[in-house]
Design an enzyme around this catalytic site. Structure first.
Site, short mmCIF file in Angstrom:
data_model
loop_
_atom_site.label_atom_id
_atom_site.label_comp_id
_atom_site.label_asym_id
_atom_site.label_seq_id
_atom_site.Cartn_x
_atom_site.Cartn_y
_atom_site.Cartn_z
N GLN A 1 -8.87 3.64 -0.47
CA GLN A 1 -10.13 3.59 0.25
C GLN A 1 -10.41 4.90 0.97
O GLN A 1 -9.48 5.62 1.33
CB GLN A 1 -10.13 2.45 1.30
CG GLN A 1 -10.24 1.06 0.74
CD GLN A 1 -8.97 0.60 0.05
OE1 GLN A 1 -7.87 0.83 0.54
NE2 GLN A 1 -9.13 -0.05 -1.09
N LYS B 1 -0.86 -3.91 -3.55
CA LYS B 1 -2.16 -3.33 -3.25
C LYS B 1 -2.23 -1.96 -3.91
O LYS B 1 -1.59 -1.01 -3.48
CB LYS B 1 -2.38 -3.18 -1.75
CG LYS B 1 -3.72 -2.53 -1.42
CD LYS B 1 -3.90 -2.32 0.07
CE LYS B 1 -5.25 -1.68 0.37
NZ LYS B 1 -5.32 -0.27 -0.08
N SER C 1 0.81 -1.20 0.00
CA SER C 1 0.00 0.00 0.00
C SER C 1 0.85 1.27 0.00
O SER C 1 1.53 1.57 -0.97
CB SER C 1 -0.95 -0.07 1.21
OG SER C 1 -2.16 0.55 0.94
#
Length: 483
Positions: A336, A332, A307
């Site tokens: 979000q 990833k 991430s």
């Protein structure tokens, strides 16, 4: 507030649950943005088909309430319906948290947690470790990235939602979590007994290596990580640093704005740090307003770098000329945001709203970022633990014996073979080890010997001299430093 590194760390924590701002344990670190719900999503002026869908849901709810043989809790039905909506997305990073779970998250975002200390996600119906938190009970026990968690204290995770599994893993400080895992490189199921604990979470660690090479380790990107990073970077630069190694191994991610703030210090002015693509395929670019650095930089990664770690690695590799060293990252590539005010009751909805791409437009989702120089750690870094309830001796065969042979070899006691057969060479090596730790030198592998063997191996792994990936990065920087 996270405490400075000089403050003693309490032993570690747990599964971060998702929040308004960061990624977390309930799904994996999620990036937050300042967006709000677009007009129309929950508007009153629903289309005909939307009204029909809502009526269908309401009718199902009413039928259950009126006809189910026992009394029903409507709030549980509503929570279950929302869970169903999120699960139907098929996205492990979009999730729903009820008020209690959301409240825990907002408290834990300040840096105090209780549990075993591992970031997890849901992949193909399994609870999978993204990375153990540095120094946590999970890391100390031997939990590794990509381990599949099967059960805790005999309770299977099969069929559970991620939040439900996390709740089972969490618990009061001092209690035991017997976690059963499946590891990719072994056919056997492994059980770890992990004592839950608290931590005050530090996210930045720095040191100066010989020759003016600074090393900064980032364990995650929390709210104050950028500030701490600037402090430690300034300290190293003040000591005459000539080159920098940034370590994001087993870093599960964090806050998007934080990693951007950190990247700006290395990416020259007007160069791209990250791109974000929304559902309408429109891309926006975040461009640096910094000036870059004059010294060489390397970033050390592994499969637990996820991430926000990947955003930093991609930005420095493509826009700042840094070398990536180690293993391919987790992969990833989604962003979000979390909605809590809109839910109205303290619950929280975390929704994937965009993709992120590297400066060159690469979407690394499920692929990761490949290093410039690939370096794997020695095999003993990922060796499976040995069953302490069984005794092993000469002429036996099995995976546990293979693990013992790998450990003995790593510690300098040469068994001569590492195929799992307990021969005379293995027996001799084991006797030599037992003598070195002042145990009865009988050449039998039992619980006390296993504990001593695993303890010595952990010490060996933590010795920076044996960190092949870090040492390679330091040597690469040393080559680039102008004499």
């Amino acid at each position: 507030m996270f405490k400075r590194r000089t403050v003693t760390l309490l032993v570690l924590v747990a599964m971060l649950i998702s929040s308004l701002l960061t990624l977390t344990l309930t799904g994996q670190w999620s990036f937050a943005s300042s967006g709000s719900i677009r007009s129309g999503i929950f508007a009153d002026n629903l289309s005909g088909s939307s009204k029909s869908d809502m009526q269908k849901i309401e009718k199902a709810l009413q039928l259950v309430k009126n006809n189910y043989v026992e009394d029903v809790d409507q709030s549980k039905l509503v929570d279950g319906a929302i869970d169903g909506i999120m699960n139907a997305l098929g996205d492990p990073f979009s999730s729903y948290m009820g008020p209690d779970t959301a409240k825990q998250f907002s408290e834990e975002i300040e840096g105090s947690f209780t549990g075993i200390g591992a970031e997890v996600s849901m992949e193909n119906g399994s609870v999978v470790v993204v990375a153990p938190i540095k120094g946590s009970p999970a890391e100390k026990a031997g939990i590794k990235p990509k381990d599949i968690l099967l059960s805790v204290n005999g309770v299977s995770f099969e069929g559970l939602k991620l939040n439900e599994a996390v709740t089972k893993i969490r618990g009061p400080k001092g209690t035991e979590a017997k976690v059963k895992v499946k590891r990719a490189d072994t056919s056997a199921e492994i059980e770890y007994t992990i004592v839950r604990d608290d931590i005050t979470l530090e996210t930045i660690y720095s040191r100066m290596e010989a020759g003016g090479i600074g090393v900064i380790e980032i364990t995650e990107f929390s709210m104050n990580t950028a500030e701490r990073f600037k402090e430690e970077l300034a300290s190293l630069e003040g000591q005459g640093m000539k080159g920098l190694v940034i370590d994001v191994r087993n870093n599960p991610g964090g806050v998007l704005s934080v990693v951007i703030d950190m990247a700006k210090q290395f990416v020259p002015k007007d160069k791209v740090i990250v791109q974000v693509e929304d559902k309408s395929k429109q891309r926006s670019k975040t461009v640096s307003n910094g000036s870059g650095k004059h010294y060489p930089i390397a970033v050390v990664t592994n499969k637990g770098s996820a991430s926000a770690s990947e955003i930093l690695a991609g930005a420095l590799q493509e826009s700042a000329g840094a070398k990536l060293i180690g293993e391919a990252t987790y992969g990833k590539g989604t962003v979000q945001t979390s909605f809590t005010k809109e839910m109205g009751d303290g619950s929280l909805l975390k929704v994937t709203i965009a993709k992120w791409l590297t400066p060159n437009g690469e979407w690394i989702h499920k692929k990761g970022i490949k290093p410039d120089i690939e370096v794997s750690q020695p095999d003993y870094f990922s060796v499976a633990p040995i069953n302490k309830e069984t005794t092993f001796k000469y002429d036996m065969l099995g995976d546990d014996i293979k693990s013992a042979q790998v450990m003995l070899n790593a510690l300098g006691f040469k068994p001569g073979r590492m195929d799992g057969y307990f021969d005379k060479g293995t027996e001799t090596a084991l006797k030599q080890f037992q003598t070195s730790v002042k145990l009865k030198a009988d050449g039998i592998l039992e619980a006390e010997t296993v504990k001593a063997l695993e303890s010595k191996l952990i010490e060996h792994i933590r010795d920076v001299k044996n960190d092949k990936q870090m040492n390679t990065a330091i040597e690469e920087i040393r080559k680039e430093i102008t004499p």
